[in-house]
Design an enzyme around this catalytic site. Sequence first.
Site, short mmCIF file in Angstrom:
data_model
loop_
_atom_site.label_atom_id
_atom_site.label_comp_id
_atom_site.label_asym_id
_atom_site.label_seq_id
_atom_site.Cartn_x
_atom_site.Cartn_y
_atom_site.Cartn_z
N LYS A 118 15.30 3.84 -12.32
CA LYS A 118 14.09 4.32 -11.64
C LYS A 118 13.59 3.33 -10.59
O LYS A 118 13.06 3.73 -9.56
CB LYS A 118 12.97 4.56 -12.66
CG LYS A 118 13.21 5.76 -13.59
CD LYS A 118 12.02 5.91 -14.54
CE LYS A 118 12.36 6.67 -15.80
NZ LYS A 118 12.45 8.10 -15.67
N LYS A 160 7.01 2.22 -17.59
CA LYS A 160 8.21 3.06 -17.79
C LYS A 160 9.44 2.20 -17.91
O LYS A 160 9.65 1.31 -17.10
CB LYS A 160 8.44 3.94 -16.55
CG LYS A 160 7.60 5.16 -16.42
CD LYS A 160 8.12 5.98 -15.24
CE LYS A 160 7.16 7.11 -14.92
NZ LYS A 160 7.62 7.90 -13.76
N GLY A 166 13.97 11.54 -20.56
CA GLY A 166 13.44 12.34 -21.66
C GLY A 166 12.12 11.81 -22.20
O GLY A 166 11.76 12.03 -23.35
N GLY A 167 11.37 11.11 -21.33
CA GLY A 167 10.04 10.63 -21.74
C GLY A 167 10.09 9.40 -22.63
O GLY A 167 9.05 8.91 -23.07
N HIS A 210 3.98 18.33 -12.35
CA HIS A 210 5.37 17.95 -12.12
C HIS A 210 6.01 19.07 -11.30
O HIS A 210 6.15 20.19 -11.77
CB HIS A 210 6.09 17.79 -13.48
CG HIS A 210 7.56 17.54 -13.36
ND1 HIS A 210 8.18 16.43 -13.87
CD2 HIS A 210 8.55 18.28 -12.79
CE1 HIS A 210 9.49 16.49 -13.63
NE2 HIS A 210 9.73 17.61 -12.97
N HIS A 237 5.66 14.53 -22.37
CA HIS A 237 6.55 14.29 -21.23
C HIS A 237 7.86 15.06 -21.32
O HIS A 237 8.83 14.73 -20.64
CB HIS A 237 6.84 12.79 -21.06
CG HIS A 237 5.60 11.97 -20.95
ND1 HIS A 237 4.64 12.21 -19.99
CD2 HIS A 237 5.13 10.93 -21.67
CE1 HIS A 237 3.66 11.34 -20.13
NE2 HIS A 237 3.92 10.57 -21.15
N GLU A 277 12.44 14.81 -8.43
CA GLU A 277 11.22 15.07 -9.19
C GLU A 277 10.04 14.38 -8.53
O GLU A 277 10.11 13.18 -8.22
CB GLU A 277 11.38 14.55 -10.63
CG GLU A 277 12.44 15.30 -11.42
CD GLU A 277 12.40 14.97 -12.91
OE1 GLU A 277 12.79 15.83 -13.71
OE2 GLU A 277 11.97 13.86 -13.28
N ARG A 299 22.37 15.75 -11.40
CA ARG A 299 23.13 16.71 -12.23
C ARG A 299 22.42 18.06 -12.15
O ARG A 299 21.39 18.18 -11.52
CB ARG A 299 23.12 16.23 -13.67
CG ARG A 299 21.69 15.99 -14.14
CD ARG A 299 21.54 15.88 -15.63
NE ARG A 299 20.30 15.24 -16.01
CZ ARG A 299 19.13 15.84 -16.14
NH1 ARG A 299 19.02 17.13 -15.89
NH2 ARG A 299 18.06 15.18 -16.50
#
Length: 660
Positions: A118, A160, A166-167, A210, A237, A277, A299
Site C-alpha cells: 500500500k 494500516k 481483507g481489512g 468506498h 472493512h 479503490e 486481479r
Amino acid sequence: MARLKKILVANRGEIACRIIKTAHKMGLECVAVYSDADRDALHVQMADQAVYIGPSPAAQSYLLMERIVEAALETGANAIHPGYGFLAENPGFVDLAEGAGLVFIGPSADAMRKMGLKDAAKKLMEQAGVPVVPGYHGDNQEADFLARQAEKIGYPVLIKARAGGGGKGMREVTAPNEFHQALASAQREGQASFGDPCVLIEKLISSPRHIEVQIFGDNFGNVIHLFERDCSLQRRHQKVIEEAPAPGMSQQMRDAMTKAAVRAAKAINYSGAGTMEFIVDGTSALSVDRFWFMEMNTRLQVEHPVTEAITGHDLVEWQIRVAAGEPLPQTQNQQKITGHAFEARLYAEDPANGFTPSTGTLAYLGFGGGRKDIGVVQGGRVSPFYDPMIAKIITHGSTRSEALAKLRAGLAQTHVAGVKTNAAFLYALCEDDDFNAGNVDTGLIGHKIKALTTLPPPDGFVILCAAISALKLDFADPYSGWRLWGEARHGVELVFNKQLISASVSIGPDRNVQLRYDGAELALENIDQHENRISALVNGVVVGAEIINYRTRLGSYAISVLRNGHTFVFDVADPLAPGVLEANSDDEIVSPMTGVVSIVDVKPGDVVEAGARLLVIEAMKMELAVTAPRACRVSEVLCAEMDPVEEGAVMVRFAKDLEG
Ligand code: ADP
C-alpha cells in the site's frame, strides 16, 4: 485464441466455477486443482480434468505455487487463471508460471510488485497525480516517529499494515494515548497475516464511502475503465453488498474518478482486469475534490458481476483474450451503463453469534431466479479451511429500486439448510431505509448491527409449518384431509433456539386448521401444500412458507422453515414423534463429521443413560464427543479407537429395549 487451449484454474469455490464457465463457452478446456476437502467440490466436477494438490489447509495445497505450475505442465495446460485470493496477487507466482512457459491470465509481475504494498502504491499514485489519502507512508517505522506523524496528520487516524488485505492489520486511533497500543497490535497482525509488520498511517475519513473503478488494459498500451462500483456496505472493512453504478454519482465526479484510475493504470503499463479503490467523503454530496486513492487490486474482484451486469461484458472472457495477446475487445467510446446492479455475498456464518463461520453439510440449497455465482452443491460441505462464501446473488434492473427489489425478492427465496447463513441479515439490509435511499457509507452496517442481526421470533404460521412437518401431515395428498379429521388433535414438541414449544394441531373439514402453542391459538383456513411450500389463509390474508426436513450432523431431525426472508430451524424434541421414529435415527448413531475415532467408551451390552458419552471423534484439532440420545442398551459398536470415519457412517447401534 491461437495461444490458449487449456487453462489451469488455480482456485476453488465460486470463482473457479465462474472461470470454467467462461472458458468452456470460449471452447477452452479447463484443469481444476483440489485439496482433500474439495475432492467432490463443484469446480472439480465442472472441469475437464482435475489434479490433486495436497491436504486441506491452503498452505499445503492452493498456495503451493510449484505444485500448481507442475500440475499445469503435467496436464498440458498452457495458461493459468488465478481467480482472486490465494496466489492471485503474488508476483512470484507470475514469474514461476511464465518461467515455465505458461501464460498468466493477469497483469505482469512488475505491475503487481508496484501495487502490492500500500505504501509503494501510494507514492506511485502521488507521482501520477492521483489524489491519495493524506498520511505517512514512508520507511521510518520507529514507534515514536510514527506517533509524531499521527499528530501531524491529525486525529483520528487509521494505522494500516502495508501488506494488508481483507481489512486485516487495520486499527482506528482516535486519541494520542491509544496510539502505541494500536500500532503494536496492527504490527503484530501484519506480521502474523502477511509476514510484514510495516505500517502506514492515514487520516481517518469520517463517514467514508468506498467507490472503486474497474479498469482494463491490454498489451498494446490501451487502458479503459468500465465505470464504478460502490462497495460502502461493509462489516468490519469487509464488503457485504456491492452495486453499480454508485448512488448519487454525478457525471463530473465519475469523469474525475475514472480519469484518475485510467491515468494510474497507464502509469504502470497495466494489462488485464484491475480495480482502483478510492475512499470518498460521504458526509454530503459527492465532490471532485474529496476522493482519494486507497489501493489497487491487480486481479478480478469478487464483485465484478455488477460491472458485467451494467456493461453486458464477460470480464473473464476479456481477461482471457487480453492474456492471449488480443487487443481490448472494445474502446472507451463504446462503453455505456445500462440500468443498475447489486451483488450480495451469501456466507455460511451466524450473524446472531458474532458472524462466526458455520461449517457443515449443505442439506438443502434453494434460490430464486436471476444470476447466482455458486461454488457449492446441495449435499456438499462448507469446510472450515476456506472462505465460507456459499454464493453471490446478483440482480439487474432498469433502475436502482428495481434492482434492489429483485435482490430483496431473491434473498427472500434463498433457503439454505444444514449451516447457518447471513441471508436474513442481507434481507434486513435490503429493507433498510438509508440503503434504499442510497445514503450509504462504510459505517451504515456497524451503526445498525443490532437491528440487522436480531431475528424476529417464529410466528404462529411458522410454528404450524414445523408442526405439520414433524407430524408428517400431508396436505398435498387429496385424501389426507378426511383421513386426518378423524384424529382430532395431534400433539408435537418442537425445539427452537433451545426453547421447547409444545404445539397441537387440530384439523377440521375444508382444510381448516387450529394451532395451539404456548397459550396462543391460531385459526387457519384453506391450508394447501405443494411440494415444499405450504400456504394458508390467516384472517383472510394468504401466508406462505417453504419447509425443508433434514438430518442434522448428530443424526437427529431438523426442520427448516423459510418465511419472509427468514429461516427458522426447529429440532424435533420428542424422539417418539413420527418423523424421527420412521427415520430410525434413534436406533443408531452416525458420525457427525469425517475424522478419526479417538476414544470409544462403550461396548456391546452396555446400558447407558441419556447424555452419556459414547465416543470421541477428532478432526483438525477439533474434538467432538458423541453422546447417547436417550437411555439405551448398546447392541453393536462398529468402530474402534484410531479408526478413520466418514461423516454419516453408522458407529453405534442400540437395542430396541433396555433389557438384554
Ligand atoms: P484492505 O486491503 O485490508 O481491504 P483497504 O485499504 O482496501 O484495506 O481498506 C478497506 C476498507 O477500510 C475501506 O473500504 C474503507 O471502508 C476503510 N478505510 C480504508 N482507509 C480508510 C480511511 N483512511 N479512512 C476511513 N476508512 C478507511
